[in-house]
Structure formats: C-alpha cells, structure tokens
Design a protein around this motif. Structure first.
Motif, PDB file in Angstrom:
ATOM      1  N   ALA A   1       0.830  -1.205   0.000  1.00  0.00           N
ATOM      2  CA  ALA A   1       0.000   0.000   0.000  1.00  0.00           C
ATOM      3  C   ALA A   1       0.868   1.260   0.000  1.00  0.00           C
ATOM      4  CB  ALA A   1      -0.928  -0.008   1.214  1.00  0.00           C
ATOM      5  N   VAL A   2       1.943   1.258   0.786  1.00  0.00           N
ATOM      6  CA  VAL A   2       2.848   2.404   0.812  1.00  0.00           C
ATOM      7  C   VAL A   2       3.551   2.548  -0.537  1.00  0.00           C
ATOM      8  CG1 VAL A   2       4.931   3.355   1.875  1.00  0.00           C
ATOM      9  CG2 VAL A   2       3.166   2.328   3.313  1.00  0.00           C
ATOM     10  N   PHE A   3       3.972   1.435  -1.112  1.00  0.00           N
ATOM     11  CA  PHE A   3       4.612   1.461  -2.430  1.00  0.00           C
ATOM     12  C   PHE A   3       3.705   2.101  -3.472  1.00  0.00           C
ATOM     13  CE2 PHE A   3       4.756  -0.602  -6.586  1.00  0.00           C
ATOM     14  CZ  PHE A   3       6.036  -0.245  -7.010  1.00  0.00           C
ATOM     15  N   ARG A   4       2.437   1.684  -3.498  1.00  0.00           N
ATOM     16  CA  ARG A   4       1.510   2.248  -4.493  1.00  0.00           C
ATOM     17  C   ARG A   4       1.343   3.743  -4.298  1.00  0.00           C
ATOM     18  NH1 ARG A   4      -1.607  -1.082  -7.907  1.00  0.00           N
ATOM     19  NH2 ARG A   4      -3.092   0.618  -8.055  1.00  0.00           N
ATOM     20  N   LYS A   5       1.325   4.188  -3.057  1.00  0.00           N
ATOM     21  CA  LYS A   5       1.178   5.618  -2.791  1.00  0.00           C
ATOM     22  C   LYS A   5       2.383   6.397  -3.311  1.00  0.00           C
ATOM     23  CE  LYS A   5       1.482   8.819   0.914  1.00  0.00           C
ATOM     24  NZ  LYS A   5       1.932   8.923   2.253  1.00  0.00           N
ATOM     25  N   TRP A   6       3.587   5.917  -3.000  1.00  0.00           N
ATOM     26  CA  TRP A   6       4.808   6.630  -3.369  1.00  0.00           C
ATOM     27  C   TRP A   6       5.131   6.500  -4.855  1.00  0.00           C
ATOM     28  CZ3 TRP A   6       8.276   9.624  -0.545  1.00  0.00           C
ATOM     29  CH2 TRP A   6       7.970   9.779   0.795  1.00  0.00           C
ATOM     30  N   GLU A   7       4.999   5.310  -5.404  1.00  0.00           N
ATOM     31  CA  GLU A   7       5.435   5.069  -6.780  1.00  0.00           C
ATOM     32  C   GLU A   7       4.377   5.400  -7.826  1.00  0.00           C
ATOM     33  OE1 GLU A   7       8.488   4.013  -7.951  1.00  0.00           O
ATOM     34  OE2 GLU A   7       9.205   4.329  -5.911  1.00  0.00           O
ATOM     35  N   ARG A   8       3.117   5.182  -7.510  1.00  0.00           N
ATOM     36  CA  ARG A   8       2.064   5.369  -8.504  1.00  0.00           C
ATOM     37  C   ARG A   8       1.125   6.524  -8.197  1.00  0.00           C
ATOM     38  NH1 ARG A   8       0.267  -0.777 -10.052  1.00  0.00           N
ATOM     39  NH2 ARG A   8       2.365  -1.536 -10.470  1.00  0.00           N
ATOM     40  N   GLY A   9       1.243   7.089  -6.991  1.00  0.00           N
ATOM     41  CA  GLY A   9       0.359   8.181  -6.615  1.00  0.00           C
ATOM     42  C   GLY A   9      -1.054   7.721  -6.285  1.00  0.00           C
ATOM     43  N   ASP A  10      -1.244   6.421  -6.098  1.00  0.00           N
ATOM     44  CA  ASP A  10      -2.553   5.845  -5.786  1.00  0.00           C
ATOM     45  C   ASP A  10      -2.625   5.573  -4.285  1.00  0.00           C
ATOM     46  OD1 ASP A  10      -4.905   4.423  -5.553  1.00  0.00           O
ATOM     47  OD2 ASP A  10      -4.226   2.706  -6.719  1.00  0.00           O
ATOM     48  N   ASP A  11      -3.345   6.417  -3.554  1.00  0.00           N
ATOM     49  CA  ASP A  11      -3.412   6.240  -2.103  1.00  0.00           C
ATOM     50  C   ASP A  11      -4.698   5.555  -1.644  1.00  0.00           C
ATOM     51  OD1 ASP A  11      -5.208   8.262  -2.534  1.00  0.00           O
ATOM     52  OD2 ASP A  11      -4.415   9.600  -0.992  1.00  0.00           O
ATOM     53  N   THR A  12      -5.398   4.911  -2.552  1.00  0.00           N
ATOM     54  CA  THR A  12      -6.643   4.222  -2.225  1.00  0.00           C
ATOM     55  C   THR A  12      -6.451   3.216  -1.095  1.00  0.00           C
ATOM     56  OG1 THR A  12      -7.310   4.415  -4.534  1.00  0.00           O
ATOM     57  CG2 THR A  12      -8.519   2.834  -3.171  1.00  0.00           C
ATOM     58  N   TRP A  13      -5.451   2.367  -1.227  1.00  0.00           N
ATOM     59  CA  TRP A  13      -5.220   1.312  -0.229  1.00  0.00           C
ATOM     60  C   TRP A  13      -4.491   1.853   0.990  1.00  0.00           C
ATOM     61  CZ3 TRP A  13      -8.206  -2.549  -1.239  1.00  0.00           C
ATOM     62  CH2 TRP A  13      -8.581  -2.785  -2.559  1.00  0.00           C
ATOM     63  N   TYR A  14      -3.642   2.851   0.780  1.00  0.00           N
ATOM     64  CA  TYR A  14      -2.914   3.463   1.893  1.00  0.00           C
ATOM     65  C   TYR A  14      -3.879   4.101   2.889  1.00  0.00           C
ATOM     66  CZ  TYR A  14       0.311   6.426   4.458  1.00  0.00           C
ATOM     67  OH  TYR A  14       1.025   7.033   5.452  1.00  0.00           O
ATOM     68  N   LYS A  15      -4.954   4.689   2.398  1.00  0.00           N
ATOM     69  CA  LYS A  15      -5.936   5.330   3.281  1.00  0.00           C
ATOM     70  C   LYS A  15      -6.521   4.350   4.289  1.00  0.00           C
ATOM     71  CE  LYS A  15      -7.332   9.016   0.182  1.00  0.00           C
ATOM     72  NZ  LYS A  15      -8.400   9.567  -0.647  1.00  0.00           N
ATOM     73  N   LYS A  16      -6.542   3.068   3.937  1.00  0.00           N
ATOM     74  CA  LYS A  16      -7.085   2.052   4.841  1.00  0.00           C
ATOM     75  C   LYS A  16      -6.149   1.740   6.012  1.00  0.00           C
ATOM     76  CE  LYS A  16      -9.690  -0.166   1.141  1.00  0.00           C
ATOM     77  NZ  LYS A  16     -11.025   0.201   1.526  1.00  0.00           N
ATOM     78  N   ILE A  17      -4.866   2.055   5.854  1.00  0.00           N
ATOM     79  CA  ILE A  17      -3.897   1.739   6.911  1.00  0.00           C
ATOM     80  C   ILE A  17      -3.207   2.972   7.495  1.00  0.00           C
ATOM     81  CG2 ILE A  17      -3.403  -0.557   5.981  1.00  0.00           C
ATOM     82  CD1 ILE A  17      -0.703   0.736   4.960  1.00  0.00           C
ATOM     83  N   GLU A  18      -3.481   4.155   6.958  1.00  0.00           N
ATOM     84  CA  GLU A  18      -2.699   5.338   7.337  1.00  0.00           C
ATOM     85  C   GLU A  18      -2.751   5.660   8.822  1.00  0.00           C
ATOM     86  OE1 GLU A  18      -3.878   8.967   5.403  1.00  0.00           O
ATOM     87  OE2 GLU A  18      -5.986   8.433   5.540  1.00  0.00           O
ATOM     88  N   GLN A  19      -3.823   5.320   9.531  1.00  0.00           N
ATOM     89  CA  GLN A  19      -3.889   5.601  10.962  1.00  0.00           C
ATOM     90  C   GLN A  19      -2.922   4.727  11.757  1.00  0.00           C
ATOM     91  OE1 GLN A  19      -6.334   4.199   9.202  1.00  0.00           O
ATOM     92  NE2 GLN A  19      -6.868   2.289  10.224  1.00  0.00           N
ATOM     93  N   LYS A  20      -2.420   3.669  11.153  1.00  0.00           N
ATOM     94  CA  LYS A  20      -1.457   2.776  11.813  1.00  0.00           C
ATOM     95  C   LYS A  20      -0.006   3.123  11.478  1.00  0.00           C
ATOM     96  CE  LYS A  20      -4.660   0.176  13.529  1.00  0.00           C
ATOM     97  NZ  LYS A  20      -4.953   0.187  14.942  1.00  0.00           N
ATOM     98  N   VAL A  21       0.209   3.969  10.472  1.00  0.00           N
ATOM     99  CA  VAL A  21       1.561   4.323  10.047  1.00  0.00           C
ATOM    100  C   VAL A  21       2.070   5.457  10.922  1.00  0.00           C
ATOM    101  CG1 VAL A  21       2.989   5.175   8.139  1.00  0.00           C
ATOM    102  CG2 VAL A  21       1.093   3.607   7.682  1.00  0.00           C
ATOM    103  N   GLN A  22       3.175   5.217  11.625  1.00  0.00           N
ATOM    104  CA  GLN A  22       3.751   6.245  12.493  1.00  0.00           C
ATOM    105  C   GLN A  22       4.584   7.245  11.708  1.00  0.00           C
ATOM    106  OE1 GLN A  22       6.046   4.519  15.632  1.00  0.00           O
ATOM    107  NE2 GLN A  22       4.273   4.322  16.953  1.00  0.00           N
ATOM    108  N   ARG A  23       5.387   6.749  10.785  1.00  0.00           N
ATOM    109  CA  ARG A  23       6.342   7.611  10.105  1.00  0.00           C
ATOM    110  C   ARG A  23       6.707   6.999   8.764  1.00  0.00           C
ATOM    111  NH1 ARG A  23      10.973   6.875  13.563  1.00  0.00           N
ATOM    112  NH2 ARG A  23       9.557   7.764  15.058  1.00  0.00           N
ATOM    113  N   GLU A  24       6.934   7.866   7.802  1.00  0.00           N
ATOM    114  CA  GLU A  24       7.445   7.419   6.510  1.00  0.00           C
ATOM    115  C   GLU A  24       8.207   8.575   5.892  1.00  0.00           C
ATOM    116  OE1 GLU A  24       4.464   7.463   3.099  1.00  0.00           O
ATOM    117  OE2 GLU A  24       3.172   7.203   4.847  1.00  0.00           O
ATOM    118  N   PHE A  25       9.199   8.236   5.092  1.00  0.00           N
ATOM    119  CA  PHE A  25      10.002   9.264   4.445  1.00  0.00           C
ATOM    120  C   PHE A  25      10.637   8.681   3.196  1.00  0.00           C
ATOM    121  CE2 PHE A  25      12.540   7.103   7.557  1.00  0.00           C
ATOM    122  CZ  PHE A  25      13.733   6.842   6.921  1.00  0.00           C
TER     123      PHE A  25
END
Length: 63
Positions: free
Chosen positions: A28-52
């Motif tokens: 899900a993080v890969f799709r957000k960063w590489e493809r700009g598709d945050d559809t699946w990331y939105k389902k887990i974003e409350q669990k993600v503490q940090r990303e860079f």
C-alpha cells in the motif's frame, strides 16, 4: 582477523499471518509513493507512524 558468517533466510508470507499483513502494508505504501494511488494506503494510514523518502533530494549527499 575475525570473519563472521552470515545467513540470509526468506519465508513465504503464507507461513505467518504477520508476514502477510506486513506485505500488504508495504504494498500500500509502495503504491502511494510510486504510482500516486493512495486508495489502499488510506485504509492503513492511521497505523503508520512515520514514513520518508529514503532517496529523496536533500542537502547532504551520502554517495
């Protein structure tokens, strides 16, 4: 001189539910960063503490 022996091991993600969950989150993080598709990331974003962006442009060049 001391030589340390290292072993690298891989497990199929079907062998452990936690590996399947981590694989999904990384995908899900890969799709957000590489493809700009945050559809699946939105389902887990409350669990993600940090990303860079590890290889992002900054003021210090390490290599």
């Amino acid at each position: 001189m001391v030589v340390s022996k290292r072993t690298l091991a891989f497990w199929r993600d079907e062998s452990d539910f936690a590996l399947q969950a981590v694989d999904y989150c990384l995908w899900a993080v890969f799709r957000k960063w590489e493809r700009g598709d945050d559809t699946w990331y939105k389902k887990i974003e409350q669990k993600v503490q940090r990303e860079f962006d590890l290889w992002g442009t900054g003021t210090i060049e390490y290599y």
